[in-house]
Design an enzyme around this catalytic site. Structure first.
Site, PDB file in Angstrom:
ATOM      1  N   CYS A 156      18.615   5.032  11.629  1.00  0.00           N
ATOM      2  CA  CYS A 156      19.736   4.364  10.943  1.00  0.00           C
ATOM      3  C   CYS A 156      20.636   3.619  11.921  1.00  0.00           C
ATOM      4  N   CYS A 161      19.720   0.898   9.226  1.00  0.00           N
ATOM      5  CA  CYS A 161      20.846   0.492   8.379  1.00  0.00           C
ATOM      6  C   CYS A 161      21.910  -0.305   9.126  1.00  0.00           C
ATOM      7  N   LYS A 164      20.815  -3.730  10.671  1.00  0.00           N
ATOM      8  CA  LYS A 164      20.405  -4.537   9.512  1.00  0.00           C
ATOM      9  C   LYS A 164      21.633  -5.059   8.760  1.00  0.00           C
ATOM     10  N   TYR A 300      11.846  -3.147   0.789  1.00  0.00           N
ATOM     11  CA  TYR A 300      13.203  -3.166   1.356  1.00  0.00           C
ATOM     12  C   TYR A 300      13.256  -3.933   2.702  1.00  0.00           C
ATOM     13  N   GLU A 304      14.885  -7.605   3.219  1.00  0.00           N
ATOM     14  CA  GLU A 304      16.202  -7.646   3.874  1.00  0.00           C
ATOM     15  C   GLU A 304      16.139  -8.491   5.149  1.00  0.00           C
ATOM     16  N   HIS A 576      40.139  -6.324 -13.554  1.00  0.00           N
ATOM     17  CA  HIS A 576      39.881  -7.750 -13.706  1.00  0.00           C
ATOM     18  C   HIS A 576      40.574  -8.520 -12.599  1.00  0.00           C
ATOM     19  N   GLU A 581      33.411  -4.890 -13.383  1.00  0.00           N
ATOM     20  CA  GLU A 581      33.884  -4.674 -14.760  1.00  0.00           C
ATOM     21  C   GLU A 581      32.810  -5.018 -15.790  1.00  0.00           C
TER      22      GLU A 581
HETATM   23  P1  FAD Z   1      15.472   9.433  11.947  1.00  0.00           P
HETATM   24  O1  FAD Z   1      16.801   8.802  11.780  1.00  0.00           O
HETATM   25  O2  FAD Z   1      14.309   8.527  12.065  1.00  0.00           O
HETATM   26  O3  FAD Z   1      15.594  10.375  13.238  1.00  0.00           O
HETATM   27  C1  FAD Z   1      14.494  11.040  13.778  1.00  0.00           C
HETATM   28  C2  FAD Z   1      14.681  11.175  15.288  1.00  0.00           C
HETATM   29  O4  FAD Z   1      13.749  12.141  15.794  1.00  0.00           O
HETATM   30  C3  FAD Z   1      14.387   9.879  16.018  1.00  0.00           C
HETATM   31  O5  FAD Z   1      15.384   9.630  16.991  1.00  0.00           O
HETATM   32  C4  FAD Z   1      13.038  10.149  16.688  1.00  0.00           C
HETATM   33  O6  FAD Z   1      12.835   9.365  17.845  1.00  0.00           O
HETATM   34  C5  FAD Z   1      13.183  11.626  17.004  1.00  0.00           C
HETATM   35  N1  FAD Z   1      11.899  12.321  17.222  1.00  0.00           N
HETATM   36  C6  FAD Z   1      10.705  12.075  16.655  1.00  0.00           C
HETATM   37  N2  FAD Z   1       9.787  12.956  17.090  1.00  0.00           N
HETATM   38  C7  FAD Z   1      10.419  13.778  17.963  1.00  0.00           C
HETATM   39  C8  FAD Z   1      10.017  14.906  18.735  1.00  0.00           C
HETATM   40  N3  FAD Z   1       8.764  15.375  18.686  1.00  0.00           N
HETATM   41  N4  FAD Z   1      10.931  15.504  19.539  1.00  0.00           N
HETATM   42  C9  FAD Z   1      12.202  15.044  19.599  1.00  0.00           C
HETATM   43  N5  FAD Z   1      12.637  13.983  18.878  1.00  0.00           N
HETATM   44  C10 FAD Z   1      11.765  13.372  18.063  1.00  0.00           C
HETATM   45  N6  FAD Z   1      18.649   3.846   4.735  1.00  0.00           N
HETATM   46  C11 FAD Z   1      19.762   3.680   3.994  1.00  0.00           C
HETATM   47  O7  FAD Z   1      20.251   4.628   3.396  1.00  0.00           O
HETATM   48  N7  FAD Z   1      20.403   2.462   3.940  1.00  0.00           N
HETATM   49  C12 FAD Z   1      19.931   1.391   4.591  1.00  0.00           C
HETATM   50  O8  FAD Z   1      20.535   0.325   4.508  1.00  0.00           O
HETATM   51  C13 FAD Z   1      18.762   1.530   5.360  1.00  0.00           C
HETATM   52  N8  FAD Z   1      18.276   0.488   6.059  1.00  0.00           N
HETATM   53  C14 FAD Z   1      17.179   0.656   6.837  1.00  0.00           C
HETATM   54  C15 FAD Z   1      16.697  -0.445   7.541  1.00  0.00           C
HETATM   55  C16 FAD Z   1      15.585  -0.317   8.327  1.00  0.00           C
HETATM   56  C17 FAD Z   1      15.093  -1.524   9.106  1.00  0.00           C
HETATM   57  C18 FAD Z   1      14.941   0.952   8.445  1.00  0.00           C
HETATM   58  C19 FAD Z   1      13.743   1.116   9.337  1.00  0.00           C
HETATM   59  C20 FAD Z   1      15.401   2.042   7.740  1.00  0.00           C
HETATM   60  C21 FAD Z   1      16.516   1.908   6.926  1.00  0.00           C
HETATM   61  N9  FAD Z   1      17.019   2.971   6.184  1.00  0.00           N
HETATM   62  C22 FAD Z   1      18.133   2.808   5.408  1.00  0.00           C
HETATM   63  C23 FAD Z   1      16.363   4.290   6.205  1.00  0.00           C
HETATM   64  C24 FAD Z   1      17.108   5.275   7.151  1.00  0.00           C
HETATM   65  O9  FAD Z   1      17.282   4.678   8.405  1.00  0.00           O
HETATM   66  C25 FAD Z   1      16.314   6.565   7.265  1.00  0.00           C
HETATM   67  O10 FAD Z   1      16.075   7.073   5.971  1.00  0.00           O
HETATM   68  C26 FAD Z   1      17.036   7.633   8.079  1.00  0.00           C
HETATM   69  O11 FAD Z   1      17.368   7.163   9.359  1.00  0.00           O
HETATM   70  C27 FAD Z   1      16.159   8.880   8.204  1.00  0.00           C
HETATM   71  O12 FAD Z   1      16.800   9.858   8.972  1.00  0.00           O
HETATM   72  P2  FAD Z   1      15.976  11.077   9.609  1.00  0.00           P
HETATM   73  O13 FAD Z   1      16.996  12.001  10.170  1.00  0.00           O
HETATM   74  O14 FAD Z   1      14.998  11.597   8.650  1.00  0.00           O
HETATM   75  O15 FAD Z   1      15.116  10.426  10.774  1.00  0.00           O
HETATM   76  P1  NDP Z   2       7.674   0.470   1.834  1.00  0.00           P
HETATM   77  O1  NDP Z   2       6.662   1.540   2.017  1.00  0.00           O
HETATM   78  O2  NDP Z   2       8.724   0.612   0.823  1.00  0.00           O
HETATM   79  O3  NDP Z   2       6.908  -0.923   1.521  1.00  0.00           O
HETATM   80  C1  NDP Z   2       5.830  -1.381   2.252  1.00  0.00           C
HETATM   81  C2  NDP Z   2       5.536  -2.819   1.877  1.00  0.00           C
HETATM   82  O4  NDP Z   2       4.474  -3.288   2.686  1.00  0.00           O
HETATM   83  C3  NDP Z   2       5.093  -3.006   0.439  1.00  0.00           C
HETATM   84  O5  NDP Z   2       5.547  -4.235  -0.033  1.00  0.00           O
HETATM   85  C4  NDP Z   2       3.568  -2.978   0.557  1.00  0.00           C
HETATM   86  O6  NDP Z   2       2.928  -3.669  -0.469  1.00  0.00           O
HETATM   87  C5  NDP Z   2       3.386  -3.707   1.863  1.00  0.00           C
HETATM   88  N1  NDP Z   2       2.144  -3.392   2.562  1.00  0.00           N
HETATM   89  C6  NDP Z   2       1.682  -2.169   2.881  1.00  0.00           C
HETATM   90  N2  NDP Z   2       0.536  -2.276   3.589  1.00  0.00           N
HETATM   91  C7  NDP Z   2       0.276  -3.592   3.708  1.00  0.00           C
HETATM   92  C8  NDP Z   2      -0.758  -4.330   4.327  1.00  0.00           C
HETATM   93  N3  NDP Z   2      -1.744  -3.724   4.953  1.00  0.00           N
HETATM   94  N4  NDP Z   2      -0.727  -5.678   4.272  1.00  0.00           N
HETATM   95  C9  NDP Z   2       0.275  -6.294   3.622  1.00  0.00           C
HETATM   96  N5  NDP Z   2       1.289  -5.652   3.016  1.00  0.00           N
HETATM   97  C10 NDP Z   2       1.293  -4.310   3.055  1.00  0.00           C
HETATM   98  O7  NDP Z   2       8.243   0.265   3.277  1.00  0.00           O
HETATM   99  P2  NDP Z   2       9.486  -0.401   3.942  1.00  0.00           P
HETATM  100  O8  NDP Z   2       8.992  -0.484   5.331  1.00  0.00           O
HETATM  101  O9  NDP Z   2       9.966  -1.649   3.326  1.00  0.00           O
HETATM  102  O10 NDP Z   2      10.659   0.672   3.789  1.00  0.00           O
HETATM  103  C11 NDP Z   2      10.501   2.038   4.144  1.00  0.00           C
HETATM  104  C12 NDP Z   2      11.634   2.843   3.585  1.00  0.00           C
HETATM  105  O11 NDP Z   2      12.816   2.630   4.362  1.00  0.00           O
HETATM  106  C13 NDP Z   2      12.038   2.465   2.170  1.00  0.00           C
HETATM  107  O12 NDP Z   2      11.292   3.189   1.225  1.00  0.00           O
HETATM  108  C14 NDP Z   2      13.489   2.826   2.115  1.00  0.00           C
HETATM  109  O13 NDP Z   2      13.668   4.118   1.609  1.00  0.00           O
HETATM  110  C15 NDP Z   2      13.958   2.760   3.559  1.00  0.00           C
HETATM  111  N6  NDP Z   2      14.834   1.589   3.686  1.00  0.00           N
HETATM  112  C16 NDP Z   2      16.015   1.561   2.997  1.00  0.00           C
HETATM  113  C17 NDP Z   2      16.815   0.448   3.020  1.00  0.00           C
HETATM  114  C18 NDP Z   2      18.095   0.425   2.245  1.00  0.00           C
HETATM  115  O14 NDP Z   2      18.539   1.447   1.796  1.00  0.00           O
HETATM  116  N7  NDP Z   2      18.693  -0.734   2.046  1.00  0.00           N
HETATM  117  C19 NDP Z   2      16.447  -0.714   3.793  1.00  0.00           C
HETATM  118  C20 NDP Z   2      15.198  -0.601   4.483  1.00  0.00           C
HETATM  119  C21 NDP Z   2      14.435   0.529   4.418  1.00  0.00           C
HETATM  120  P3  NDP Z   2       2.393  -2.955  -1.827  1.00  0.00           P
HETATM  121  O15 NDP Z   2       3.565  -2.954  -2.772  1.00  0.00           O
HETATM  122  O16 NDP Z   2       1.295  -3.825  -2.243  1.00  0.00           O
HETATM  123  O17 NDP Z   2       1.941  -1.584  -1.470  1.00  0.00           O
END
Ligand code: FAD
Ligand code: NDP
Length: 601
Positions: A156, A161, A164, A300, A304, A576, A581
């Site tokens: 995150c 998050c 982004k 997502y 985004e 409003h 609303e």
């Molecule tokens: P993480 O935050 O992934 O933390 C896991 C940590 O464990 C990492 O630092 C990893 O390196 C570490 N780790 C892994 N293996 C080991 C190990 N063996 N030993 C020690 N450390 C280890 N969510 C939202 O709610 N709103 C958003 O707008 C949003 N935008 C996103 C945009 C993007 C581009 C992405 C990729 C995700 C987004 N998400 C968003 C999803 C959100 O970031 C994740 O759901 C959240 O960070 C998950 O938290 P977590 O604690 O499960 O894991």
């Molecule tokens: P998702 O698993 O949600 O989506 C993957 C996308 O990639 C789908 O459109 C899928 O298509 C496509 N895809 C998968 N495999 C292939 C392939 N081989 N070739 C072409 N297209 C492919 O993953 P995201 O990475 O977008 O997000 C992961 C999670 O992170 C989300 O579920 C969300 O919970 C979290 N997140 C939250 C955000 C927020 O809260 N604003 C922002 C960003 C991430 P198809 O539909 O055909 O399977």
């Protein structure tokens, strides 16, 4: 025969002669509960009923001196003082009662070790430390295939998050600048001459992230959580090996573990993809501007990133394998596609990449070939190819199989019960590594509640994580917020005849004076999905496509979570003029076929 032993000797003999020794009182309900718990766990015990002995009061006083505990039951297991009923049931809750009774060495370095320092792990560690438990957290970031690394805080903060949303904001600022002309602002030069510096944006975003990394280190220190910047691998259910950057292994033991290792971008399964493509792990630290970009994926992350890159002025194409935003309301997904197209994003629908290579003319571009569903071919050259095709749980290097922790073979996610407990009872998992919505607030809440369940005073059932009605927002140029069921899922679950949908198409005041762009790119949309419920309607899904949809949805999520009725939304007095609303004034049902456009102010 009168017992000639002193009370000291009696206590010492009793606790050493019997694996489970209880000092009890025959009338005490907690003593009864403790005995019942042991019996139901199949464990034999021996009890001394203090109230049935003439010397009971004196013996209890000696016991107090001996154990430091005044009350009963006063329980010893294998000669070790366990405490009272709460302590016994605490061991039982985490599945350690039998280990304790079988004489396992349960001398732990920590009460809890959290593996993963992201949203979920940090939340759980802080909560457990607040309950006065000895807690350690280990976090380690393996570099992306392109070599990108980052600090404490997880996805995150570093590659999700936060960067982004900052880049989304950067893109929206240009919309404001363009709108400003219609609001009477005179810009010093030609609007087309406005330029954006990608390196400045990246530098400032990264500076902010570094400050957050530092704050997390500080927070752990202040919370008395020991932080290891090291990768953890299980040796057995009580032991992990930690290896940091120096390569020196360290072994630590803990009574409980929480696995919160999250996930990483799934690589595209094509030759050269790792060398030539980037993922969201790299984008936010990219030193040079991305230029002409192909985004592969349509959920997502793909939409985004495509949205803010286009907003910052880059030529962006999205390659969509099937549909946009699988799992979301598809009427709104279609509107997002139209809005983004009007915003200048190109879509290659029903197309998958077939090869990614360097062009033979030696140019710096990346040549992508693809195939459409109908068999026709695609070819294009890009400066950047961003893959966003899902994320893979980081479980493969934890040595879970040898400990007996079950994962889903399809997606490698750890399988847990409703209390986030894995197949091994003292090991728990939360966040993106389990099969639940991959969202930061979900991981944070699950971590907090899990620590409360493990170490809090309230009954376990009160603190189970509720995964229903979780609000979320897709931060596309026009944001899409939703909570509850989308129209398709509501119909599939309850039947079309039981669903009524209210909808409204409107122009937010934010874009009311806009003369640039198309009508479509300035329109908002809202939808309430309702379940027919006797003579009323219950709102089971709320969706909005508008500026600041995230803020609006966060507030209204309460209404859906509390299962409010449509009549209660109608009774709510609006503010409003706001976009929000709209949910207090929705009159047009989809089934009526009437025009959903809002007229007037
Ligand atoms: P993480 O935050 O992934 O933390 C896991 C940590 O464990 C990492 O630092 C990893 O390196 C570490 N780790 C892994 N293996 C080991 C190990 N063996 N030993 C020690 N450390 C280890 N969510 C939202 O709610 N709103 C958003 O707008 C949003 N935008 C996103 C945009 C993007 C581009 C992405 C990729 C995700 C987004 N998400 C968003 C999803 C959100 O970031 C994740 O759901 C959240 O960070 C998950 O938290 P977590 O604690 O499960 O894991
Ligand atoms: P998702 O698993 O949600 O989506 C993957 C996308 O990639 C789908 O459109 C899928 O298509 C496509 N895809 C998968 N495999 C292939 C392939 N081989 N070739 C072409 N297209 C492919 O993953 P995201 O990475 O977008 O997000 C992961 C999670 O992170 C989300 O579920 C969300 O919970 C979290 N997140 C939250 C955000 C927020 O809260 N604003 C922002 C960003 C991430 P198809 O539909 O055909 O399977």
């Amino acid at each position: 025969v009168p017992d000639q032993r002193s009370h000291d000797e009696l206590i010492a003999d009793f606790i050493s002669n019997y694996p489970i020794a209880i000092f009890s009182k025959s009338w005490c309900p907690f003593c009864t509960k403790a005995k019942e718990l042991l019996q139901s766990s199949g464990l034999d015990f021996q009890a001394i009923e203090l109230d049935l002995r003439e010397d009971g009061v004196a013996l209890q006083a000696k016991l107090h001196e001996f154990s430091g505990q005044k009350t009963v039951p006063n329980i010893y297991i294998n000669g070790k003082h366990v405490g009272g009923f709460d302590n016994l049931s605490g061991y039982s809750r985490i599945g350690l009662l039998k280990d304790l009774a079988s004489g396992q060495n349960l001398d732990f370095d920590y009460d809890l070790v959290v593996i993963g320092g992201g949203s979920g792990g940090i939340s759980a560690a802080k909560e457990a430390a607040a309950a006065k438990k000895k807690v350690a957290l280990c976090d380690f970031v393996t570099p992306s295939p392109r070599g990108t690394i980052w600090g404490l805080g997880g996805t995150c903060v570093n590659v999700g998050c936060i960067p982004k949303k900052l880049m989304h904001r950067a893109a929206l600022i240009l919309q404001d600048i363009k709108d400003s002309i219609d609001f009477g602002w005179k810009l010093p030069g030609d609007i087309l001459e406005i330029s954006h510096s990608w390196p400045t944006l990246v530098e400032n975003v990264q500076k902010y992230i570094t400050s957050l990394n530092d704050q997390y280190v500080e927070t752990l220190r202040e919370s008395n959580v020991t932080y290891f910047n090291a990768k953890a691998t299980f040796i057995d259910r009580f032991t992990v090996r930690l290896v940091g950057d120096d390569g020196m292994p360290q072994i630590i033991k803990a009574r409980n573990f929480i696995v919160a290792v999250g996930g990483r971008p799934t690589p595209l399964d094509l030759p050269n993809a790792n060398d030539l493509c980037i993922s969201s792990d790299d984008l936010f630290q990219l030193k040079t501007a991305p230029g002409k970009t192909l985004v592969v994926g349509a959920s997502y992350i793909a939409l985004e990133c495509a949205g803010f890159l286009r907003g910052l002025g880059y030529d962006v194409t999205v390659m969509v394998r099937s549909i946009l935003l699988r799992g979301f309301d598809q009427e709104i997904a279609d509107k997002i596609e139209k809005h983004m197209a009007a915003y200048g994003v190109r879509f290659l629908k029903k197309c998958v990449p077939s090869s990614i290579e360097k062009p033979s003319d030696g140019s710096e571009k990346i040549l992508v070939k693809g195939t459409f569903n109908d068999g026709s071919l695609f070819e294009g050259e890009y400066d950047t190819v961003l893959t966003a095709v899902g994320r893979t749980a980081l479980t493969s290097e934890l040595n879970l199989d040898s400990v007996g922790i079950k994962t889903n073979p399809k997606n490698k996610k750890i399988m847990v019960n409703a209390a986030d407990q894995t197949s091994i009872r003292n090991i728990f998992a939360i966040g993106d590594v389990i099969e639940r919505p991959e969202l930061t607030p979900v991981a944070i809440q699950a971590g907090k509640l899990l620590a409360k369940r493990l170490y809090g005073k309230e009954p376990v059932e009160l603190n189970l994580m509720d995964y229903s009605s979780i609000p979320t927002t897709v931060f596309t140029p026009l944001e899409y917020g939703s909570v509850g069921l989308d129209e398709e899922k509501a119909i599939a679950t309850h039947g079309k005849e039981n669903i009524e949908v209210y909808h409204s198409t409107f122009r937010p005041l934010e874009t009311a004076l806009r003369t640039w762009g198309t009508e479509e790119s300035a329109e908002g949309f809202a939808k309430l999905v309702c379940l027919k419920d006797n003579n009323d309607l219950r709102v089971i899904g709320l969706h909005i496509l508008s500026p600041n949809a995230g803020e609006i949805t966060q507030g209204f999520a309460f209404g859906v979570k509390l299962k409010l009725k449509k009549s209660e939304f109608d009774n709510l007095v609006g503010i409003h003029p706001t976009v929000a609303e709209v949910f207090t004034t929705m009159k047009v049902t989809k089934s009526s076929g009437e025009d959903s456009s809002t007229k007037g102010c």
